[in-house]
Motif scaffolding. Structure first.
Motif, PDB file in Angstrom:
ATOM      1  N   SER A   1       0.832  -1.211   0.000  1.00 29.58           N
ATOM      2  CA  SER A   1       0.000   0.000   0.000  1.00 29.58           C
ATOM      3  C   SER A   1       0.862   1.255   0.000  1.00 29.58           C
ATOM      4  O   SER A   1       0.514   2.246  -0.648  1.00 29.58           O
ATOM      5  CB  SER A   1      -0.954   0.001   1.195  1.00 29.58           C
TER       6      SER A   1
ATOM      7  N   TYR B   1       0.711   4.212  -2.866  1.00 26.71           N
ATOM      8  CA  TYR B   1       0.543   5.644  -2.587  1.00 26.71           C
ATOM      9  C   TYR B   1       1.704   6.464  -3.136  1.00 26.71           C
ATOM     10  O   TYR B   1       1.504   7.550  -3.680  1.00 26.71           O
ATOM     11  CB  TYR B   1       0.377   5.900  -1.092  1.00 26.71           C
TER      12      TYR B   1
ATOM     13  N   ILE C   1       1.212   6.708  -6.953  1.00 29.01           N
ATOM     14  CA  ILE C   1       0.148   7.660  -7.304  1.00 29.01           C
ATOM     15  C   ILE C   1       0.621   9.091  -7.098  1.00 29.01           C
ATOM     16  O   ILE C   1       0.445   9.946  -7.965  1.00 29.01           O
ATOM     17  CB  ILE C   1      -1.133   7.369  -6.477  1.00 29.01           C
ATOM     18  N   ALA C   2       1.232   9.350  -5.952  1.00 25.69           N
ATOM     19  CA  ALA C   2       1.688  10.711  -5.659  1.00 25.69           C
ATOM     20  C   ALA C   2       2.752  11.165  -6.645  1.00 25.69           C
ATOM     21  O   ALA C   2       2.688  12.291  -7.164  1.00 25.69           O
ATOM     22  CB  ALA C   2       2.222  10.787  -4.223  1.00 25.69           C
TER      23      ALA C   2
END
Length: 104
Positions: free
Chosen positions: A20, A24, A27-28
């Motif tokens: 996870s 993240y 994506i960031a």
């Protein structure tokens, strides 16, 4: 070169059970850093496709730096302990063969 380091850093993080966190970070870095930089370079500074690619490479660079920082700040002794607990939870000891199974 950056892509190879990024892939290996992500592999280390996934192997440590941080799927996870890697998601993240991806994506960031790509959507909040790489794409906006690419749009600005490509359309505002009129660099067109070259600007978009520079933005994508910059997003990959930022991802690599973030994952290297996470990897360097990790307490690996603690990660070994956590991994050992996970393995032991699923470990089943082999049974000793009985006298009937040995043919005695």
């Amino acid at each position: 070169m950056i892509g190879a380091i990024s892939i290996h850093s992500a592999g280390v993080a996934v192997g440590a059970g941080w799927q996870s966190i890697v998601a993240y970070v991806n994506i960031a870095c790509y959507y909040l850093v790489g794409v906006p930089v690419g749009v600005v370079l490509g359309y505002v500074f009129h660099m067109q496709v070259k600007g978009v690619w520079i933005g994508m490479v910059f997003g990959t660079f930022v991802q690599t730096i973030v994952l290297i920082i996470i990897t360097c700040k990790t307490d690996w002794d603690n990660q070994v302990s956590v991994a050992r607990k996970r393995v032991n939870r699923w470990f089943v000891e082999a049974e000793e063969p009985s006298a009937n199974q040995q043919g005695v």
